[in-house]
Design an enzyme around this catalytic site. Sequence first.
Site, PDB file in Angstrom:
ATOM      1  N   GLY A   1       0.818  -1.297  -0.095  1.00 40.45           N
ATOM      2  CA  GLY A   1       0.021  -0.101   0.104  1.00 40.45           C
ATOM      3  C   GLY A   1       0.768   1.143  -0.080  1.00 40.45           C
TER       4      GLY A   1
ATOM      5  CD  GLN B   1       3.270   6.087   2.444  1.00 36.42           C
ATOM      6  OE1 GLN B   1       2.470   5.358   1.964  1.00 36.42           O
ATOM      7  NE2 GLN B   1       4.356   5.332   3.197  1.00 36.42           N
TER       8      GLN B   1
ATOM      9  CB  CYS C   1       4.970   2.413   7.152  1.00 36.06           C
ATOM     10  SG  CYS C   1       4.376   3.875   6.374  1.00 36.06           S
ATOM     11  CG  LEU C   2       6.404   1.124   1.279  1.00 35.59           C
ATOM     12  CD1 LEU C   2       5.858   1.321  -0.001  1.00 35.59           C
ATOM     13  CD2 LEU C   2       7.685   0.196   1.231  1.00 35.59           C
TER      14      LEU C   2
ATOM     15  CG  HIS D   1      -0.736   1.407   7.221  1.00 35.21           C
ATOM     16  ND1 HIS D   1       0.113   1.118   7.910  1.00 35.21           N
ATOM     17  CD2 HIS D   1      -0.085   2.545   6.229  1.00 35.21           C
ATOM     18  CE1 HIS D   1       1.157   1.772   7.818  1.00 35.21           C
ATOM     19  NE2 HIS D   1       1.115   2.425   6.623  1.00 35.21           N
ATOM     20  CD  GLU D   2      -1.287   2.644   2.704  1.00 34.02           C
ATOM     21  OE1 GLU D   2      -1.054   3.743   2.475  1.00 34.02           O
ATOM     22  OE2 GLU D   2      -0.510   1.498   3.023  1.00 34.02           O
TER      23      GLU D   2
ATOM     24  CG  HIS E   1      -0.281   6.842   5.145  1.00 34.44           C
ATOM     25  ND1 HIS E   1       0.865   7.507   5.771  1.00 34.44           N
ATOM     26  CD2 HIS E   1       0.146   5.578   4.895  1.00 34.44           C
ATOM     27  CE1 HIS E   1       1.969   6.619   5.986  1.00 34.44           C
ATOM     28  NE2 HIS E   1       1.481   5.268   5.714  1.00 34.44           N
TER      29      HIS E   1
END
Length: 158
Positions: free
Chosen positions: A46, A51, A88-89, A130-131, A134
């Site tokens: 994701g 990000q 998380c990226l 999660h997304e 963000h």
Amino acid sequence: MAIRNIRKIGDDILRKKCREVKEMTPKLQELIDDMYETMYEAMGVGLAAPQVGVLKRIVVIDVDGTPYTMINPRILESRDTQKGGEGCLSLPGKAGVVTRPNYVRAEAWNEKMERYEVEGTELLARAIAHEVEHLEGVLYVDHVEGELYDVEADEEDE
Ligand code: NI
């Protein structure tokens, strides 16, 4: 398409609230294409627009080969819980235990700006939760249980 630079924790942009998308434009379509390429290249499941430095309510998710472009996503229903490791990226090489709903139903708009709903359990439910956070400037580290731990670079990240 191009791979974009993934912003890392500590970058103020990750803490900002994102704006609604009103209409699809060639520029936004290019952003979405780049988000997929960037996510796949980073072995993520994701990625949210902030990000890659864009404060728009857009996320892309692919946990099992089914890609979801979620524009202006909103969680309509969530229930049950799952407790497990999450990454998380924007925080590569780390993970932490986070409790999430085990079922999520959300609405979003696709690249044609058509409304649809998606239902997910387990990893998909976790990824959606999660997304969507963000887009509000919330990161999983804000509700991690215990300490972050190191993970292999090729584990799934969101
Ligand atoms: Ni993330």
